[in-house]
Write a protein that holds these residues in place. Structure first.
Motif, PDB file in Angstrom:
ATOM      1  N   ARG A   1      11.040  -6.004  38.013  1.00  0.00           N
ATOM      2  CA  ARG A   1      11.463  -4.682  38.513  1.00  0.00           C
ATOM      3  C   ARG A   1      12.753  -4.739  39.350  1.00  0.00           C
ATOM      4  O   ARG A   1      13.712  -5.346  38.929  1.00  0.00           O
TER       5      ARG A   1
ATOM      6  N   ASN B   1       0.784  -3.241  46.395  1.00  0.00           N
ATOM      7  CA  ASN B   1       1.477  -2.490  45.335  1.00  0.00           C
ATOM      8  C   ASN B   1       0.844  -1.102  45.270  1.00  0.00           C
ATOM      9  O   ASN B   1      -0.120  -0.816  45.994  1.00  0.00           O
ATOM     10  N   ASN B   2       1.367  -0.272  44.404  1.00  0.00           N
ATOM     11  CA  ASN B   2       0.852   1.099  44.369  1.00  0.00           C
ATOM     12  C   ASN B   2      -0.570   1.150  43.808  1.00  0.00           C
ATOM     13  O   ASN B   2      -1.354   2.024  44.174  1.00  0.00           O
ATOM     14  N   ALA B   3      -0.903   0.213  42.930  1.00  0.00           N
ATOM     15  CA  ALA B   3      -2.276   0.161  42.420  1.00  0.00           C
ATOM     16  C   ALA B   3      -3.237  -0.031  43.598  1.00  0.00           C
ATOM     17  O   ALA B   3      -4.286   0.622  43.689  1.00  0.00           O
TER      18      ALA B   3
ATOM     19  N   ILE C   1      -4.489   8.755  33.809  1.00  0.00           N
ATOM     20  CA  ILE C   1      -3.520   7.880  33.163  1.00  0.00           C
ATOM     21  C   ILE C   1      -3.990   6.432  33.051  1.00  0.00           C
ATOM     22  O   ILE C   1      -4.826   5.961  33.812  1.00  0.00           O
TER      23      ILE C   1
ATOM     24  N   ILE D   1      -1.722   2.919  33.024  1.00  0.00           N
ATOM     25  CA  ILE D   1      -0.393   2.314  32.990  1.00  0.00           C
ATOM     26  C   ILE D   1      -0.577   0.852  32.615  1.00  0.00           C
ATOM     27  O   ILE D   1      -1.696   0.365  32.541  1.00  0.00           O
TER      28      ILE D   1
ATOM     29  N   PHE E   1      -4.477  -0.667  34.353  1.00  0.00           N
ATOM     30  CA  PHE E   1      -4.712   0.181  35.515  1.00  0.00           C
ATOM     31  C   PHE E   1      -5.045   1.562  34.980  1.00  0.00           C
ATOM     32  O   PHE E   1      -4.195   2.236  34.405  1.00  0.00           O
TER      33      PHE E   1
ATOM     34  N   HIS F   1       0.713  11.539  39.064  1.00  0.00           N
ATOM     35  CA  HIS F   1       1.976  11.780  38.366  1.00  0.00           C
ATOM     36  C   HIS F   1       1.907  11.100  37.003  1.00  0.00           C
ATOM     37  O   HIS F   1       1.705   9.888  36.924  1.00  0.00           O
TER      38      HIS F   1
ATOM     39  N   SER G   1       3.605   9.573  34.839  1.00  0.00           N
ATOM     40  CA  SER G   1       4.979   9.086  34.761  1.00  0.00           C
ATOM     41  C   SER G   1       5.372   8.599  33.372  1.00  0.00           C
ATOM     42  O   SER G   1       6.507   8.789  32.953  1.00  0.00           O
TER      43      SER G   1
ATOM     44  N   ASP H   1      -0.978  10.485  43.642  1.00  0.00           N
ATOM     45  CA  ASP H   1      -0.399   9.205  43.225  1.00  0.00           C
ATOM     46  C   ASP H   1       0.903   9.533  42.503  1.00  0.00           C
ATOM     47  O   ASP H   1       0.905   9.997  41.379  1.00  0.00           O
TER      48      ASP H   1
ATOM     49  N   GLY I   1       3.420   7.429  41.814  1.00  0.00           N
ATOM     50  CA  GLY I   1       3.978   6.391  40.930  1.00  0.00           C
ATOM     51  C   GLY I   1       5.298   5.888  41.438  1.00  0.00           C
ATOM     52  O   GLY I   1       5.346   5.056  42.323  1.00  0.00           O
TER      53      GLY I   1
ATOM     54  N   SER J   1       5.294   3.330  44.664  1.00  0.00           N
ATOM     55  CA  SER J   1       5.619   1.902  44.620  1.00  0.00           C
ATOM     56  C   SER J   1       6.872   1.582  45.419  1.00  0.00           C
ATOM     57  O   SER J   1       7.777   2.420  45.524  1.00  0.00           O
TER      58      SER J   1
ATOM     59  N   ASP K   1       8.815  -1.041  44.499  1.00  0.00           N
ATOM     60  CA  ASP K   1       9.798  -1.706  43.630  1.00  0.00           C
ATOM     61  C   ASP K   1      10.162  -0.907  42.381  1.00  0.00           C
ATOM     62  O   ASP K   1      10.700  -1.443  41.424  1.00  0.00           O
ATOM     63  N   LYS K   2       9.840   0.367  42.400  1.00  0.00           N
ATOM     64  CA  LYS K   2      10.325   1.214  41.301  1.00  0.00           C
ATOM     65  C   LYS K   2      11.624   1.891  41.780  1.00  0.00           C
ATOM     66  O   LYS K   2      12.522   1.191  42.202  1.00  0.00           O
TER      67      LYS K   2
HETATM   68  C1  PLP Z   1       3.519   2.474  38.464  1.00  0.00           C
HETATM   69  C2  PLP Z   1       2.404   3.360  38.800  1.00  0.00           C
HETATM   70  C3  PLP Z   1       1.264   2.866  39.455  1.00  0.00           C
HETATM   71  C4  PLP Z   1       1.099   1.415  39.813  1.00  0.00           C
HETATM   72  O1  PLP Z   1       2.064   0.986  40.711  1.00  0.00           O
HETATM   73  P1  PLP Z   1       2.292  -0.574  40.962  1.00  0.00           P
HETATM   74  O2  PLP Z   1       3.259  -0.598  42.097  1.00  0.00           O
HETATM   75  O3  PLP Z   1       2.831  -1.136  39.694  1.00  0.00           O
HETATM   76  O4  PLP Z   1       0.998  -1.177  41.309  1.00  0.00           O
HETATM   77  C5  PLP Z   1       0.259   3.754  39.750  1.00  0.00           C
HETATM   78  N1  PLP Z   1       0.347   5.050  39.410  1.00  0.00           N
HETATM   79  C6  PLP Z   1       1.436   5.563  38.797  1.00  0.00           C
HETATM   80  C7  PLP Z   1       1.474   7.021  38.464  1.00  0.00           C
HETATM   81  C8  PLP Z   1       2.502   4.733  38.459  1.00  0.00           C
HETATM   82  O5  PLP Z   1       3.569   5.230  37.843  1.00  0.00           O
END
Ligand code: PLP
Length: 470
Positions: free
Chosen positions: A95, A150-152, A176, A178, A182, A224, A226, A256, A258, A290, A292-293
């Motif tokens: 990322r 992380n976002n998860a 969703i 991803i 997840f 979201h 995404s 969430d 993302g 997240s 790192d996005k």
């Molecule tokens: C990317 C994403 C996640 C997970 O995020 P990580 O940082 O990769 O763990 C969760 N929910 C949404 C909607 C995302 O786009």
């Protein structure tokens, strides 16, 4: 020769270790590793004798074979690559590339003791999220913040802290999956809360949430979507509408997000992404995204929102298991500080720098490298400078593409295999070059290239053995 005499002709480890070239290698790599590699090579030779009744060709040069094996064994597996895939935030390539300020902060934090959980003013224990929380409050307007791996992890923690043993309501259109398995329903199960699905795949209305609310409802959830989009006859409930329902019923709302951009991307002629700032203003209680996005920092999950909700997250036992280390916190703090100078962000933050590069500038880069590539690879490949589209990546809409420019390689023999072997050869380089094969061409999208000279040098060393250099 019989197999027996072939086996006998193999030298012993001790004899090999006494050879001058091998002794030199033992000086460099250490005796243990050299001996282990020699044993490995001898085993390989025995396998070959058994299968083919002949010595493998490399046994004529033990030192050479040993040298190769030692390099393989000691080469770091996590290696820098040229990301010419055209995907800026490539999950498989780590990322976001970090800003210089973040790199420096991490280096310092790795080398020395830092005030990770130490409050200098009080001389007592502080909170590890304190530094970044302050910045996140300033940037997003949130009352409080919480940072995890992380976002998860952030989503798991939100569900667990807010709705363990209770019900959480989410739209069927937002359940969703991803990458990396997840899935929202699975995460809810892990968090111990019961998912109440409402609406249909394409349409969900506010009354769907309303009708599902009962005394066990603990959370209203927005996710979201995404990485896909439902088009046509659709309806979804906005965060703002859900926030009103939450206020009326006293049920917290979590979103969430993302990716979550912290600046308005439309300012840079990019497609606007939902921002946590707006959701908080709309009255959403917790927003996760997240690190790192689009934010362009280290891997992290950030939750911003109401102080009382964040307090529940901070005191939940899972928080301890999901907390960030000092390197993440250091990088995140340095990255967030860059947001305080938003005017400089397109220079200071690599992710934004790559996303905002003008196609014309990338074309100039491609045109400059073209003659070199034609000279190097022209015998076997037709090399061109061509327009293409990059992707943001990491779950940003695949449909949101950015006009960009590539060097393309088309095999003169027209065989897909020739193209694949070029790509495979580039993967074996000291610093691998990673492109993308499409439409019978190998594409090198130059959007993420900062250092033309380094790429030119790498390309000079990237001519496969089958092609003769000019
Ligand atoms: C990317 C994403 C996640 C997970 O995020 P990580 O940082 O990769 O763990 C969760 N929910 C949404 C909607 C995302 O786009």
């Amino acid at each position: 020769m019989t197999d027996t005499s072939l086996y006998r002709s193999l030298p012993s480890v001790d004899r090999l270790l006494s050879e001058e070239g091998v002794m030199d290698l033992a000086q460099t790599y250490g005796h243990e590793l050299v001996a282990s590699c020699l044993r490995f090579l001898l085993d390989e030779a025995r396998v070959e004798i058994k299968a083919r009744h002949a010595l493998p060709s490399w046994t004529s040069d033990w030192t050479g074979a040993l040298c190769k094996k030692l390099k393989e064994r000691t080469h770091a597996s996590l290696r820098p690559v040229f990301n010419l895939t055209g995907v800026v935030l490539h999950t498989n390539l780590g990322r976001a590339c970090q800003a210089e300020a973040a790199i420096e902060a991490v280096t310092r934090a790795m080398r020395e003791a830092v005030t990770l959980e130490y409050d200098l003013g009080q001389g007592k224990r502080g909170h590890r999220d304190a530094v970044v929380s302050e910045l996140l409050r300033e940037i997003t307007g949130a009352e409080a913040a919480c940072v995890v791996n992380n976002n998860a992890a952030a989503v798991l923690l939100m569900f667990a802290a807010m709705a363990d043993g209770k019900e959480a309501i989410a739209s069927r259109g937002e359940l969703i999956e991803i990458g990396g398995s997840f899935r929202i329903p699975d995460v809810m199960r892990q968090a111990g809360c019961r998912l109440i699905e409402v609406g249909t795949t394409n349409r969900t209305h506010l009354c769907d949430y309303q009708n599902a609310i009962n005394e066990n409802t603990a959370l209203l959830v927005k996710v979201h979507t995404s990485n896909y989009r439902i088009e046509g006859f659709t309806a979804a409930v906005s965060e703002a509408e859900l926030a009103v329902l939450g206020r009326e019923t006293g049920i917290p709302v979590a979103s969430d997000l993302g990716s979550g951009a912290l600046v308005d991307l439309s300012v840079y002629d990019l497609v606007a992404e939902s921002m946590p700032q707006q959701m908080l203003r709309d009255g959403v209680g917790l927003v996760s995204f997240s690190g790192d996005k689009l934010l362009g920092g280290p891997q992290a999950g950030i939750v911003v929102g109401r102080a009382d909700h964040i307090q529940r997250l901070q005191t939940h036992p899972l928080k301890r298991a999901l907390r960030c280390d000092k390197m993440t916190i250091a990088a995140l703090e340095a990255t967030l500080r860059l947001y305080l100078r938003a005017d400089q962000l397109p220079q200071s933050l690599p992710t934004l720098r790559y996303l905002t590069r003008k196609p014309q500038a990338i074309k100039t880069q491609a045109d400059q490298l073209l003659p070199l590539c034609q000279a190097l690879f022209g015998a076997q490949f037709i090399v061109r400078s061509e327009a293409c589209f990059s992707q943001i990546g990491s779950g940003s809409l695949p449909l949101n593409t950015l006009p960009s420019w590539s060097l393309t390689f088309m095999a003169r023999d027209g065989r897909g295999r020739t193209l694949e072997s070029l790509s495979e050869y580039w993967h074996t380089l000291e610093k691998p070059i990673i492109g993308r094969i499409a439409d019978n061409k190998l594409w090198l999208d130059l959007r993420c290239v900062d250092d033309d000279k380094a790429l030119a040098q790498a390309l000079r060393d990237a001519v496969p053995p089958m092609v003769s250099s000019p």
